[in-house]
Scaffold this motif. Structure first.
Motif, PDB file in Angstrom:
ATOM      1  N   GLU A   1       9.352  55.328  53.390  1.00 57.84           N
ATOM      2  CA  GLU A   1      10.443  54.985  52.478  1.00 57.84           C
ATOM      3  C   GLU A   1      10.493  55.941  51.286  1.00 57.84           C
ATOM      4  OE1 GLU A   1      12.993  52.847  52.763  1.00 57.84           O
ATOM      5  OE2 GLU A   1      12.227  52.597  54.791  1.00 57.84           O
ATOM      6  N   ARG A   2       9.342  56.404  50.831  1.00 56.18           N
ATOM      7  CA  ARG A   2       9.322  57.368  49.726  1.00 56.18           C
ATOM      8  C   ARG A   2      10.014  58.658  50.121  1.00 56.18           C
ATOM      9  NH1 ARG A   2       3.245  56.207  48.000  1.00 56.18           N
ATOM     10  NH2 ARG A   2       3.635  54.423  46.653  1.00 56.18           N
ATOM     11  N   TRP A   3       9.725  59.152  51.316  1.00 58.02           N
ATOM     12  CA  TRP A   3      10.357  60.394  51.768  1.00 58.02           C
ATOM     13  C   TRP A   3      11.850  60.215  51.960  1.00 58.02           C
ATOM     14  CZ3 TRP A   3       8.559  64.944  51.065  1.00 58.02           C
ATOM     15  CH2 TRP A   3       7.187  65.148  51.025  1.00 58.02           C
ATOM     16  N   LYS A   4      12.254  59.058  52.502  1.00 57.00           N
ATOM     17  CA  LYS A   4      13.683  58.794  52.669  1.00 57.00           C
ATOM     18  C   LYS A   4      14.380  58.726  51.317  1.00 57.00           C
ATOM     19  CE  LYS A   4      13.425  56.229  57.007  1.00 57.00           C
ATOM     20  NZ  LYS A   4      13.597  54.890  57.622  1.00 57.00           N
ATOM     21  N   SER A   5      13.726  58.093  50.354  1.00 55.45           N
ATOM     22  CA  SER A   5      14.300  57.994  49.018  1.00 55.45           C
ATOM     23  C   SER A   5      14.415  59.372  48.367  1.00 55.45           C
ATOM     24  CB  SER A   5      13.446  57.078  48.145  1.00 55.45           C
ATOM     25  OG  SER A   5      13.894  57.094  46.827  1.00 55.45           O
ATOM     26  N   PHE A   6      13.409  60.204  48.565  1.00 57.52           N
ATOM     27  CA  PHE A   6      13.451  61.554  48.013  1.00 57.52           C
ATOM     28  C   PHE A   6      14.619  62.333  48.605  1.00 57.52           C
ATOM     29  CE2 PHE A   6      12.217  66.044  48.020  1.00 57.52           C
ATOM     30  CZ  PHE A   6      11.974  66.229  46.670  1.00 57.52           C
ATOM     31  N   ALA A   7      14.776  62.258  49.912  1.00 60.00           N
ATOM     32  CA  ALA A   7      15.878  62.980  50.563  1.00 60.00           C
ATOM     33  C   ALA A   7      17.233  62.427  50.125  1.00 60.00           C
ATOM     34  CB  ALA A   7      15.738  62.886  52.076  1.00 60.00           C
ATOM     35  N   ALA A   8      17.315  61.106  50.005  1.00 56.24           N
ATOM     36  CA  ALA A   8      18.570  60.490  49.577  1.00 56.24           C
ATOM     37  C   ALA A   8      18.902  60.815  48.130  1.00 56.24           C
ATOM     38  CB  ALA A   8      18.499  58.978  49.771  1.00 56.24           C
ATOM     39  N   SER A   9      17.906  61.157  47.350  1.00 55.42           N
ATOM     40  CA  SER A   9      18.147  61.504  45.950  1.00 55.42           C
ATOM     41  C   SER A   9      18.514  62.963  45.768  1.00 55.42           C
ATOM     42  CB  SER A   9      16.903  61.213  45.116  1.00 55.42           C
ATOM     43  OG  SER A   9      16.583  59.862  45.183  1.00 55.42           O
ATOM     44  N   VAL A  10      17.987  63.823  46.615  1.00 57.84           N
ATOM     45  CA  VAL A  10      18.213  65.261  46.469  1.00 57.84           C
ATOM     46  C   VAL A  10      19.536  65.701  47.103  1.00 57.84           C
ATOM     47  CG1 VAL A  10      17.331  67.527  47.140  1.00 57.84           C
ATOM     48  CG2 VAL A  10      15.772  65.807  46.274  1.00 57.84           C
ATOM     49  N   LEU A  11      19.877  65.138  48.233  1.00 65.25           N
ATOM     50  CA  LEU A  11      21.008  65.659  49.003  1.00 65.25           C
ATOM     51  C   LEU A  11      22.411  65.309  48.502  1.00 65.25           C
ATOM     52  CD1 LEU A  11      19.566  65.255  52.595  1.00 65.25           C
ATOM     53  CD2 LEU A  11      19.674  67.303  51.199  1.00 65.25           C
ATOM     54  N   PRO A  12      22.698  64.116  48.004  1.00 65.83           N
ATOM     55  CA  PRO A  12      24.102  63.782  47.709  1.00 65.83           C
ATOM     56  C   PRO A  12      24.767  64.670  46.657  1.00 65.83           C
ATOM     57  CG  PRO A  12      22.784  61.793  47.715  1.00 65.83           C
ATOM     58  CD  PRO A  12      21.849  62.937  47.826  1.00 65.83           C
TER      59      PRO A  12
ATOM     60  N   LEU B   1      20.017  72.466  39.415  1.00 66.59           N
ATOM     61  CA  LEU B   1      18.811  72.298  40.200  1.00 66.59           C
ATOM     62  C   LEU B   1      17.850  71.338  39.503  1.00 66.59           C
ATOM     63  CD1 LEU B   1      17.129  73.138  42.652  1.00 66.59           C
ATOM     64  CD2 LEU B   1      16.245  74.998  41.274  1.00 66.59           C
ATOM     65  N   ILE B   2      17.707  71.509  38.201  1.00 70.31           N
ATOM     66  CA  ILE B   2      16.780  70.658  37.457  1.00 70.31           C
ATOM     67  C   ILE B   2      17.261  69.215  37.451  1.00 70.31           C
ATOM     68  CG2 ILE B   2      15.814  70.202  35.176  1.00 70.31           C
ATOM     69  CD1 ILE B   2      15.758  73.238  34.763  1.00 70.31           C
ATOM     70  N   SER B   3      18.563  69.013  37.304  1.00 70.45           N
ATOM     71  CA  SER B   3      19.078  67.641  37.285  1.00 70.45           C
ATOM     72  C   SER B   3      18.929  66.977  38.652  1.00 70.45           C
ATOM     73  CB  SER B   3      20.539  67.637  36.841  1.00 70.45           C
ATOM     74  OG  SER B   3      21.330  68.398  37.729  1.00 70.45           O
ATOM     75  N   VAL B   4      19.051  67.734  39.718  1.00 74.14           N
ATOM     76  CA  VAL B   4      18.877  67.176  41.058  1.00 74.14           C
ATOM     77  C   VAL B   4      17.424  66.776  41.265  1.00 74.14           C
ATOM     78  CG1 VAL B   4      18.993  67.712  43.524  1.00 74.14           C
ATOM     79  CG2 VAL B   4      20.827  68.445  42.003  1.00 74.14           C
ATOM     80  N   LEU B   5      16.502  67.599  40.818  1.00 81.64           N
ATOM     81  CA  LEU B   5      15.090  67.242  40.917  1.00 81.64           C
ATOM     82  C   LEU B   5      14.760  66.045  40.020  1.00 81.64           C
ATOM     83  CD1 LEU B   5      13.404  70.752  41.094  1.00 81.64           C
ATOM     84  CD2 LEU B   5      13.778  69.111  42.938  1.00 81.64           C
ATOM     85  N   ALA B   6      15.404  65.958  38.869  1.00 80.22           N
ATOM     86  CA  ALA B   6      15.199  64.801  37.996  1.00 80.22           C
ATOM     87  C   ALA B   6      15.685  63.525  38.673  1.00 80.22           C
ATOM     88  CB  ALA B   6      15.918  65.006  36.669  1.00 80.22           C
ATOM     89  N   ALA B   7      16.772  63.609  39.411  1.00 79.64           N
ATOM     90  CA  ALA B   7      17.266  62.445  40.154  1.00 79.64           C
ATOM     91  C   ALA B   7      16.265  62.027  41.225  1.00 79.64           C
ATOM     92  CB  ALA B   7      18.622  62.760  40.775  1.00 79.64           C
ATOM     93  N   ALA B   8      15.668  63.003  41.886  1.00 76.81           N
ATOM     94  CA  ALA B   8      14.672  62.689  42.915  1.00 76.81           C
ATOM     95  C   ALA B   8      13.431  62.049  42.300  1.00 76.81           C
ATOM     96  CB  ALA B   8      14.298  63.949  43.671  1.00 76.81           C
ATOM     97  N   VAL B   9      12.986  62.590  41.181  1.00 72.89           N
ATOM     98  CA  VAL B   9      11.815  62.025  40.503  1.00 72.89           C
ATOM     99  C   VAL B   9      12.108  60.618  40.003  1.00 72.89           C
ATOM    100  CG1 VAL B   9      10.348  62.277  38.461  1.00 72.89           C
ATOM    101  CG2 VAL B   9      10.817  64.245  39.908  1.00 72.89           C
ATOM    102  N   SER B  10      13.314  60.388  39.494  1.00 77.27           N
ATOM    103  CA  SER B  10      13.645  59.050  39.016  1.00 77.27           C
ATOM    104  C   SER B  10      13.701  58.051  40.164  1.00 77.27           C
ATOM    105  CB  SER B  10      14.969  59.063  38.252  1.00 77.27           C
ATOM    106  OG  SER B  10      16.047  59.370  39.117  1.00 77.27           O
ATOM    107  N   ALA B  11      14.147  58.476  41.338  1.00 83.69           N
ATOM    108  CA  ALA B  11      14.151  57.580  42.497  1.00 83.69           C
ATOM    109  C   ALA B  11      12.732  57.256  42.942  1.00 83.69           C
ATOM    110  CB  ALA B  11      14.936  58.201  43.640  1.00 83.69           C
TER     111      ALA B  11
END
Length: 124
Positions: free
Chosen positions: A58-69, A1-11
């Motif tokens: 675009e920020r929201w799309k990027s957040f979703a694209a970072s969290v979901l895959p 969970l933490i790594s997925v959130l880190a991916a979203a924050v990095s995006a």
């Protein structure tokens, strides 16, 4: 969970880096541009609002694209829950690394553009 959130924050931080870098790159463009090109950079109030709205979308799309895959791909991997969690963490780490590399390239381009303009201004 933490790594997925880190991916979203990095995006999201990549998007912020790209925004600030593009502002740094475009600083002084009017000063060094030809007279015919100066009027093309002007935006009306409506265009500025639309650009800001698009940026927020675009920020929201990027957040979703970072969290979901990561979780989706991990769910498709056969095995135990521990295996799936490991795959999700590894994929999220790859996403973080990709965002960092993209941000480094963006900062390098901005640094180069600012250095060229400062040298040009010093010569003038």
């Amino acid at each position: 969970l933490i790594s997925v959130l880190a991916a979203a924050v990095s995006a999201l931080s990549l998007q912020e880096t790209q925004m600030f870098s593009s502002r740094a790159i475009s600083t002084g463009n009017r000063r060094f541009a030809k007279s015919g090109l100066v009027g093309r950079t002007w935006l009306s109030a409506t265009e500025q609002i639309e650009k800001g709205s698009n940026r927020s979308t675009e920020r929201w799309k990027s957040f979703a694209a970072s969290v979901l895959p990561s979780p989706i791909l991990a769910a498709l991997v056969p095995g135990t829950l521990a295996t799936k969690c490991t795959v999700a963490a590894a994929l999220a780490a790859v996403q973080c690394a990709y965002s960092v590399v993209q941000a480094e390239g963006t900062v390098a381009r901005a640094t180069d553009a600012v250095a060229i303009k400062s040298r040009s201004a010093a010569v003038c």
